[in-house]
Design a protein around this motif. Structure first.
Motif, PDB file in Angstrom:
ATOM      1  N   GLY A 235       0.805  -1.209   0.000  1.00  0.00           N
ATOM      2  CA  GLY A 235       0.000   0.000   0.000  1.00  0.00           C
ATOM      3  C   GLY A 235       0.835   1.253   0.000  1.00  0.00           C
ATOM      4  O   GLY A 235       2.074   1.216  -0.013  1.00  0.00           O
ATOM      5  N   VAL A 236       0.129   2.394   0.055  1.00  0.00           N
ATOM      6  CA  VAL A 236       0.747   3.715   0.058  1.00  0.00           C
ATOM      7  C   VAL A 236      -0.021   4.606   1.030  1.00  0.00           C
ATOM      8  O   VAL A 236      -1.259   4.576   1.067  1.00  0.00           O
ATOM      9  CB  VAL A 236       0.728   4.349  -1.350  1.00  0.00           C
ATOM     10  N   ASP A 237       0.724   5.378   1.817  1.00  0.00           N
ATOM     11  CA  ASP A 237       0.129   6.358   2.730  1.00  0.00           C
ATOM     12  C   ASP A 237       0.680   7.740   2.395  1.00  0.00           C
ATOM     13  O   ASP A 237       1.887   7.903   2.196  1.00  0.00           O
ATOM     14  CB  ASP A 237       0.445   6.010   4.186  1.00  0.00           C
ATOM     15  N   LEU A 238      -0.203   8.733   2.332  1.00  0.00           N
ATOM     16  CA  LEU A 238       0.198  10.101   2.011  1.00  0.00           C
ATOM     17  C   LEU A 238      -0.328  11.046   3.091  1.00  0.00           C
ATOM     18  O   LEU A 238      -1.507  10.989   3.451  1.00  0.00           O
ATOM     19  CB  LEU A 238      -0.348  10.499   0.642  1.00  0.00           C
ATOM     20  N   LYS A 239       0.565  11.934   3.589  1.00  0.00           N
ATOM     21  CA  LYS A 239       0.172  12.922   4.586  1.00  0.00           C
ATOM     22  C   LYS A 239       0.685  14.289   4.167  1.00  0.00           C
ATOM     23  O   LYS A 239       1.780  14.403   3.589  1.00  0.00           O
ATOM     24  CB  LYS A 239       0.736  12.569   5.968  1.00  0.00           C
ATOM     25  N   VAL A 240      -0.090  15.322   4.450  1.00  0.00           N
ATOM     26  CA  VAL A 240       0.349  16.696   4.219  1.00  0.00           C
ATOM     27  C   VAL A 240       0.034  17.523   5.461  1.00  0.00           C
ATOM     28  O   VAL A 240      -0.961  17.269   6.160  1.00  0.00           O
ATOM     29  CB  VAL A 240      -0.335  17.328   2.982  1.00  0.00           C
ATOM     30  N   TRP A 241       0.915  18.511   5.739  1.00  0.00           N
ATOM     31  CA  TRP A 241       0.744  19.425   6.856  1.00  0.00           C
ATOM     32  C   TRP A 241       0.922  20.850   6.353  1.00  0.00           C
ATOM     33  O   TRP A 241       1.841  21.142   5.577  1.00  0.00           O
ATOM     34  CB  TRP A 241       1.772  19.150   7.957  1.00  0.00           C
ATOM     35  N   GLN A 242       0.073  21.719   6.803  1.00  0.00           N
ATOM     36  CA  GLN A 242       0.259  23.138   6.503  1.00  0.00           C
ATOM     37  C   GLN A 242       1.587  23.626   7.075  1.00  0.00           C
ATOM     38  O   GLN A 242       2.239  24.496   6.491  1.00  0.00           O
ATOM     39  CB  GLN A 242      -0.904  23.949   7.070  1.00  0.00           C
ATOM     40  N   GLN A 243       2.010  23.052   8.197  1.00  0.00           N
ATOM     41  CA  GLN A 243       3.260  23.439   8.840  1.00  0.00           C
ATOM     42  C   GLN A 243       4.467  23.246   7.914  1.00  0.00           C
ATOM     43  O   GLN A 243       5.436  24.001   7.985  1.00  0.00           O
ATOM     44  CB  GLN A 243       3.448  22.627  10.129  1.00  0.00           C
ATOM     45  N   THR A 244       4.410  22.237   7.041  1.00  0.00           N
ATOM     46  CA  THR A 244       5.508  21.979   6.104  1.00  0.00           C
ATOM     47  C   THR A 244       5.088  22.339   4.677  1.00  0.00           C
ATOM     48  O   THR A 244       5.489  21.687   3.711  1.00  0.00           O
ATOM     49  CB  THR A 244       5.945  20.506   6.179  1.00  0.00           C
ATOM     50  N   ASP A 245       4.253  23.400   4.560  1.00  0.00           N
ATOM     51  CA  ASP A 245       3.845  23.951   3.260  1.00  0.00           C
ATOM     52  C   ASP A 245       3.134  22.911   2.387  1.00  0.00           C
ATOM     53  O   ASP A 245       3.256  22.939   1.159  1.00  0.00           O
ATOM     54  CB  ASP A 245       5.045  24.527   2.522  1.00  0.00           C
ATOM     55  N   LEU A 269       9.177  -4.420   2.484  1.00  0.00           N
ATOM     56  CA  LEU A 269      10.153  -3.548   1.851  1.00  0.00           C
ATOM     57  C   LEU A 269       9.498  -2.180   1.806  1.00  0.00           C
ATOM     58  O   LEU A 269       8.390  -2.042   1.272  1.00  0.00           O
ATOM     59  CB  LEU A 269      10.492  -4.037   0.448  1.00  0.00           C
ATOM     60  N   GLU A 270      10.122  -1.156   2.380  1.00  0.00           N
ATOM     61  CA  GLU A 270       9.448   0.115   2.525  1.00  0.00           C
ATOM     62  C   GLU A 270      10.324   1.274   2.071  1.00  0.00           C
ATOM     63  O   GLU A 270      11.555   1.192   2.056  1.00  0.00           O
ATOM     64  CB  GLU A 270       9.029   0.340   3.976  1.00  0.00           C
ATOM     65  N   SER A 271       9.648   2.358   1.707  1.00  0.00           N
ATOM     66  CA  SER A 271      10.341   3.573   1.301  1.00  0.00           C
ATOM     67  C   SER A 271       9.535   4.775   1.765  1.00  0.00           C
ATOM     68  O   SER A 271       8.316   4.679   2.007  1.00  0.00           O
ATOM     69  CB  SER A 271      10.540   3.623  -0.217  1.00  0.00           C
ATOM     70  N   TYR A 272      10.216   5.904   1.883  1.00  0.00           N
ATOM     71  CA  TYR A 272       9.555   7.144   2.304  1.00  0.00           C
ATOM     72  C   TYR A 272      10.231   8.318   1.622  1.00  0.00           C
ATOM     73  O   TYR A 272      11.457   8.335   1.441  1.00  0.00           O
ATOM     74  CB  TYR A 272       9.633   7.314   3.826  1.00  0.00           C
ATOM     75  N   THR A 273       9.444   9.314   1.268  1.00  0.00           N
ATOM     76  CA  THR A 273       9.988  10.563   0.749  1.00  0.00           C
ATOM     77  C   THR A 273       9.089  11.705   1.187  1.00  0.00           C
ATOM     78  O   THR A 273       7.867  11.567   1.217  1.00  0.00           O
ATOM     79  CB  THR A 273      10.100  10.531  -0.798  1.00  0.00           C
ATOM     80  N   GLY A 274       9.703  12.833   1.555  1.00  0.00           N
ATOM     81  CA  GLY A 274       8.928  13.983   1.996  1.00  0.00           C
ATOM     82  C   GLY A 274       9.527  14.628   3.224  1.00  0.00           C
ATOM     83  O   GLY A 274      10.721  14.481   3.512  1.00  0.00           O
ATOM     84  N   GLN A 284      12.934  19.260   7.409  1.00  0.00           N
ATOM     85  CA  GLN A 284      14.027  18.661   6.646  1.00  0.00           C
ATOM     86  C   GLN A 284      13.478  17.707   5.590  1.00  0.00           C
ATOM     87  O   GLN A 284      12.616  16.885   5.874  1.00  0.00           O
ATOM     88  CB  GLN A 284      14.953  17.910   7.606  1.00  0.00           C
ATOM     89  N   LYS A 285      13.988  17.826   4.353  1.00  0.00           N
ATOM     90  CA  LYS A 285      13.586  16.918   3.281  1.00  0.00           C
ATOM     91  C   LYS A 285      14.287  15.580   3.485  1.00  0.00           C
ATOM     92  O   LYS A 285      15.510  15.519   3.613  1.00  0.00           O
ATOM     93  CB  LYS A 285      13.945  17.510   1.921  1.00  0.00           C
ATOM     94  N   THR A 286      13.492  14.516   3.496  1.00  0.00           N
ATOM     95  CA  THR A 286      14.009  13.195   3.855  1.00  0.00           C
ATOM     96  C   THR A 286      13.590  12.158   2.827  1.00  0.00           C
ATOM     97  O   THR A 286      12.507  12.233   2.252  1.00  0.00           O
ATOM     98  CB  THR A 286      13.486  12.776   5.247  1.00  0.00           C
ATOM     99  N   ARG A 287      14.475  11.199   2.627  1.00  0.00           N
ATOM    100  CA  ARG A 287      14.158  10.066   1.753  1.00  0.00           C
ATOM    101  C   ARG A 287      14.865   8.840   2.304  1.00  0.00           C
ATOM    102  O   ARG A 287      16.013   8.930   2.738  1.00  0.00           O
ATOM    103  CB  ARG A 287      14.626  10.362   0.325  1.00  0.00           C
ATOM    104  N   TRP A 288      14.165   7.698   2.327  1.00  0.00           N
ATOM    105  CA  TRP A 288      14.815   6.476   2.818  1.00  0.00           C
ATOM    106  C   TRP A 288      14.211   5.245   2.170  1.00  0.00           C
ATOM    107  O   TRP A 288      13.122   5.277   1.608  1.00  0.00           O
ATOM    108  CB  TRP A 288      14.736   6.392   4.336  1.00  0.00           C
TER     109      TRP A 288
END
Length: 298
Positions: A235-245, A269-274, A284-288
């Motif tokens: 699956g995929v999870d997406l989150k947005v915050w006004q705090q991080t524009d 097996l997992e990945s993240y970006t944002g 901080q911009k992060t990717r893993w």
């Protein structure tokens, strides 16, 4: 003699007929007595009307990941990050309106800790240190109607850098910490044929001068319907915050769920970006990428 024999056969037949009728009567009465009555309530019930969102980085569940690939602001971290989460969610009371409709009051507690494993060139040895820990406490009201469910949640979250991290980076001054806040959010969930879809919005309770208020979340999670010991999940999870524009934080996972109970093990097996999903450095911009193991103990 024939009269006695005839009387005996008639008596035996009568008793047999009575014995044959007796179990049917008992079964009918037993079924009537055990029929569930509605409405009713249950204290400390098992399971959840709104299951934890496994791919949410700050969900109340137990997990550990090993992330050999980790980038911060475009630079690869020279080492491995190991996030560890310990969370518990427990319904306190559940109300059954009918066989298809129920609601519950629940709470959860969770901590989210990140360790760093790296090679210290000065000491010429590998070191393991605590980077950061976030804590969360939530109160939830969940509703389920057939394949639909809703979660109304109030939670507090706070973030704390580890002493090891402060010493290593010679931080001896005050850092602004907007990751200390309260949020009310509502999330809708629909699940059918193994596919779960959800969407939600939230509003922060701090003053806008302390932290921007709006947030949103959406995603999907597929769990192959099967009675086999191992099942495909992803699956995929997406989150947005006004705090991080409103910069999206996207976590994706693909793997196997093992077990046939409500407390299965999931390997991904997992990945993240944002934006960084925890710690005071959330801008901080992060990717893993890496591997993770997930488990809900109750």
């Amino acid at each position: 003699m024939k009269l006695y024999l005839l009387s005996f056969l008639l008596l035996t037949g009568s008793v047999g007929a009575l014995a044959q009728d007796l179990p049917d009567t008992l079964v009918i009465r037993h079924a009537t007595l055990t029929e569930p009555a509605f409405p009713r309530r249950e204290f400390l019930p098992k399971g959840h009307l709104f299951d934890p969102i496994l791919l949410d980085p700050i969900e109340a569940q137990t997990s550990v990941s090993v992330l050999p690939g980790y980038w911060m602001d475009g630079d690869k971290y020279d080492g491995t990050i190991v996030p560890f989460a310990f969370g518990l969610r427990k319904p306190l009371i559940r109300w059954y309106k009918s066989a298809d409709r129920s609601s519950e009051l629940s709470f959860d507690v969770a901590s989210f800790t990140q360790f760093e494993v790296y090679h210290d060139d000065k000491l010429n040895k590998q070191k393991r240190q605590l980077m950061n820990t976030d804590y969360r406490l939530s109160f939830l009201y969940n509703i389920k109607v057939r394949n639909h469910s809703w979660r109304l949640r109030l939670y507090h979250l706070s973030s704390h850098l580890g002493d090891d991290y402060l010493f290593r980076n010679q931080i001896n001054y005050y850092l602004p910490n907007p990751v200390n806040y309260e949020v009310i959010d509502v999330t809708y969930n629909h699940e059918k044929n193994g596919l779960r879809k959800y969407v939600g919005v939230g509003i922060g309770l701090r003053k806008p001068a302390e932290r921007e208020r709006l947030s949103a979340q959406a995603g999907f999670y597929y769990r192959k319907p099967s009675q086999a010991f191992a099942r495909f999940v992803g699956g995929v999870d997406l989150k947005v915050w006004q705090q991080t524009d409103f910069r999206p934080g996207v976590k994706a996972g693909l793997g196997l769920e093992l077990g046939r109970t409500a407390n299965n093990l999931t390997f991904l097996l997992e990945s993240y970006t944002g934006f960084r999903p925890y710690s005071v450095y959330e801008n901080q911009k992060t990717r893993w990428f890496g591997i993770g193991v997930y488990f809900n103990p109750i």
